[in-house]
Write a protein that holds these residues in place. Structure first.
Motif, mmCIF file in Angstrom:
data_model
loop_
_atom_site.group_PDB
_atom_site.id
_atom_site.type_symbol
_atom_site.label_atom_id
_atom_site.label_comp_id
_atom_site.label_asym_id
_atom_site.label_seq_id
_atom_site.Cartn_x
_atom_site.Cartn_y
_atom_site.Cartn_z
ATOM 1 N N LYS A 125 0.821 -1.194 0.000
ATOM 2 C CA LYS A 125 0.000 0.000 0.000
ATOM 3 C C LYS A 125 0.863 1.255 0.000
ATOM 4 O O LYS A 125 0.601 2.218 -0.726
ATOM 5 C CB LYS A 125 -0.924 -0.006 1.201
ATOM 6 C CG LYS A 125 -1.887 1.168 1.245
ATOM 7 C CD LYS A 125 -2.831 1.066 2.423
ATOM 8 C CE LYS A 125 -3.781 2.239 2.453
ATOM 9 N NZ LYS A 125 -4.697 2.162 3.616
ATOM 10 N N GLU A 126 1.929 1.241 0.799
ATOM 11 C CA GLU A 126 2.816 2.395 0.868
ATOM 12 C C GLU A 126 3.513 2.630 -0.474
ATOM 13 O O GLU A 126 3.653 3.776 -0.919
ATOM 14 C CB GLU A 126 3.854 2.180 1.975
ATOM 15 C CG GLU A 126 3.259 2.223 3.379
ATOM 16 C CD GLU A 126 4.282 1.831 4.430
ATOM 17 O OE1 GLU A 126 3.965 1.928 5.612
ATOM 18 O OE2 GLU A 126 5.404 1.433 4.044
ATOM 19 N N GLU A 127 3.951 1.528 -1.109
ATOM 20 C CA GLU A 127 4.596 1.667 -2.413
ATOM 21 C C GLU A 127 3.609 2.212 -3.451
ATOM 22 O O GLU A 127 3.971 3.010 -4.314
ATOM 23 C CB GLU A 127 5.154 0.319 -2.873
ATOM 24 C CG GLU A 127 6.383 -0.119 -2.076
ATOM 25 C CD GLU A 127 6.921 -1.451 -2.551
ATOM 26 O OE1 GLU A 127 7.991 -1.855 -2.093
ATOM 27 O OE2 GLU A 127 6.248 -2.078 -3.421
ATOM 28 N N SER A 128 2.372 1.741 -3.336
ATOM 29 C CA SER A 128 1.357 2.217 -4.278
ATOM 30 C C SER A 128 1.107 3.711 -4.099
ATOM 31 O O SER A 128 1.014 4.472 -5.075
ATOM 32 C CB SER A 128 0.054 1.444 -4.077
ATOM 33 O OG SER A 128 -0.958 1.933 -4.932
ATOM 34 N N GLU A 129 0.996 4.166 -2.853
ATOM 35 C CA GLU A 129 0.790 5.586 -2.590
ATOM 36 C C GLU A 129 1.979 6.410 -3.078
ATOM 37 O O GLU A 129 1.808 7.506 -3.635
ATOM 38 C CB GLU A 129 0.567 5.804 -1.100
ATOM 39 C CG GLU A 129 -0.765 5.231 -0.608
ATOM 40 C CD GLU A 129 -0.902 5.355 0.911
ATOM 41 O OE1 GLU A 129 -2.009 5.115 1.407
ATOM 42 O OE2 GLU A 129 0.104 5.723 1.561
ATOM 43 N N ALA A 130 3.181 5.864 -2.876
ATOM 44 C CA ALA A 130 4.367 6.580 -3.340
ATOM 45 C C ALA A 130 4.375 6.691 -4.861
ATOM 46 O O ALA A 130 4.774 7.702 -5.435
ATOM 47 C CB ALA A 130 5.625 5.856 -2.856
ATOM 48 N N LYS A 131 3.920 5.586 -5.513
ATOM 49 C CA LYS A 131 3.868 5.599 -6.981
ATOM 50 C C LYS A 131 2.868 6.635 -7.497
ATOM 51 O O LYS A 131 3.108 7.335 -8.481
ATOM 52 C CB LYS A 131 3.480 4.209 -7.490
ATOM 53 C CG LYS A 131 3.540 4.073 -8.999
ATOM 54 C CD LYS A 131 3.242 2.640 -9.412
ATOM 55 C CE LYS A 131 3.322 2.495 -10.928
ATOM 56 N NZ LYS A 131 3.034 1.096 -11.360
ATOM 57 N N VAL A 132 1.732 6.733 -6.788
ATOM 58 C CA VAL A 132 0.719 7.711 -7.176
ATOM 59 C C VAL A 132 1.277 9.131 -7.070
ATOM 60 O O VAL A 132 1.036 9.979 -7.936
ATOM 61 C CB VAL A 132 -0.547 7.552 -6.317
ATOM 62 C CG1 VAL A 132 -1.501 8.731 -6.545
ATOM 63 C CG2 VAL A 132 -1.243 6.237 -6.631
ATOM 64 N N LYS A 133 2.005 9.391 -6.021
ATOM 65 C CA LYS A 133 2.573 10.718 -5.834
ATOM 66 C C LYS A 133 3.577 11.065 -6.924
ATOM 67 O O LYS A 133 3.782 12.225 -7.252
ATOM 68 C CB LYS A 133 3.232 10.817 -4.461
ATOM 69 C CG LYS A 133 2.236 10.786 -3.321
ATOM 70 C CD LYS A 133 2.928 10.910 -1.963
ATOM 71 C CE LYS A 133 1.907 10.878 -0.835
ATOM 72 N NZ LYS A 133 2.555 10.993 0.492
ATOM 73 N N ARG A 134 4.245 9.990 -7.462
ATOM 74 C CA ARG A 134 5.224 10.258 -8.518
ATOM 75 C C ARG A 134 4.566 10.476 -9.886
ATOM 76 O O ARG A 134 5.253 10.865 -10.834
ATOM 77 C CB ARG A 134 6.207 9.074 -8.598
ATOM 78 C CG ARG A 134 7.186 9.009 -7.434
ATOM 79 C CD ARG A 134 8.317 8.049 -7.731
ATOM 80 N NE ARG A 134 7.839 6.695 -7.942
ATOM 81 C CZ ARG A 134 7.650 5.800 -6.993
ATOM 82 N NH1 ARG A 134 7.919 6.109 -5.742
ATOM 83 N NH2 ARG A 134 7.209 4.595 -7.281
ATOM 84 N N MET A 135 3.275 10.164 -9.974
ATOM 85 C CA MET A 135 2.555 10.362 -11.254
ATOM 86 C C MET A 135 2.183 11.836 -11.389
ATOM 87 O O MET A 135 1.159 12.292 -10.884
ATOM 88 C CB MET A 135 1.303 9.479 -11.307
ATOM 89 C CG MET A 135 1.619 7.990 -11.342
ATOM 90 S SD MET A 135 0.122 6.957 -11.252
ATOM 91 C CE MET A 135 -0.665 7.422 -12.776
ATOM 92 N N VAL A 136 3.093 12.568 -11.958
ATOM 93 C CA VAL A 136 2.929 14.019 -12.061
ATOM 94 C C VAL A 136 2.280 14.357 -13.404
ATOM 95 O O VAL A 136 2.697 13.850 -14.444
ATOM 96 C CB VAL A 136 4.288 14.727 -11.950
ATOM 97 C CG1 VAL A 136 4.115 16.249 -12.023
ATOM 98 C CG2 VAL A 136 4.971 14.301 -10.671
#
Length: 259
Positions: free
Chosen positions: A36-47
């Motif tokens: 879940k944490e990796e997924s949230e981090a990935k979402v934040k990187r989707m600029v």
């Protein structure tokens, strides 16, 4: 970009390895939390492209600002998604509620379905229209034929003045005098040379020549009419005689008048 590429390579872990790590090193709950944490981090990187362009212009957005901007743009986009009919309604000052718009859209969809006529039905309607037009033309032709037949029967049943003729000294040039009254007689007859009684207004006389000619018609009340006429100058005159528009035999009569 190079650093991001290297970080991306590091994050590309095979599913089996991840599962074995999850089975051997962490519990299922820890693994799910980590995923879940990796997924949230990935979402934040989707600029978004807009954010990248903003960073390029030296206007770097924080994650919170970017999320708020994305949310605002999404809401604005939803507001702009308005049906054409609803836009027209607003332009007329008749703004529709969501329920009214849905009901109107449903009614228009149902009406559109009703207008979807199959080709066979269209052909049938076209044939029906064509047949109606053909029926009208056929009726018009029958009416014209009936009218013509009635006229023919009427003309057949009523004797026609086809045997009418004119004679007398007033049609013989050698006996016609200038500035004097000259007499000839019109005898009204049918095709069997039988006398026909007609009124004076049905008898027409027309005299044309080099000069004006005066004339008058008198009813003898015996199917004959006397015509007195006088030329004012010498020359050739044409005397036209007709009854009911049917020319008398030999009409027009050529009368050569001499001084």
């Amino acid at each position: 970009a190079k650093e991001e590429s290297e970080a991306k390579v590091k994050r590309m872990v095979d599913v089996n390895v991840v599962q074995s790590e999850a089975r051997g090193k962490i519990s299922v709950e820890d693994f799910e939390r980590k995923a879940k944490e990796e997924s949230e981090a990935k979402v934040k990187r989707m600029v978004d492209v807009n954010a990248v362009q903003a960073e390029a212009r030296g206007k770097k957005l924080t994650p919170e600002e970017y999320e708020r901007k994305i949310k605002e743009e999404s809401e604005a986009k939803v507001k702009r998604m308005v049906d054409v009919d609803n836009v027209q309604a607003e332009a007329r000052g008749k703004k529709l509620t969501a329920e009214e718009f849905e009901r109107k859209a449903k009614e228009e969809a149902e009406a559109k379905v009703k207008r979807m006529v199959s080709p066979s039905t269209v052909v049938a309607e076209a044939r029906g229209t064509k047949e109606d037009e053909e029926d009208k033309e056929r009726i018009a032709r029958l009416e014209r034929r009936k009218k013509e037949r009635d006229q023919q029967q009427q003309s057949t049943s009523t004797p026609q003045p086809t045997g009418t003729f004119a004679s007398g000294a007033g049609l013989r040039g050698s006996e016609v005098k200038v500035n004097d009254l000259n007499l000839f007689t019109i005898n009204v007859r049918d095709g069997s040379d039988q006398k026909l009684t007609v009124s004076k207004d049905r008898v027409k006389v027309d005299i044309k020549g080099p000069a004006e000619a005066i004339y008058d018609v008198f009813d003898n009340n015996d199917s004959s009419f006397d015509v007195e006429w006088g030329p004012t100058n010498a020359g050739d005159y044409f005397v036209n005689v007709s009854v009911d528009g049917i020319p008398a035999k030999g009409s027009p009569y050529l009368v050569s008048v001499k001084d």
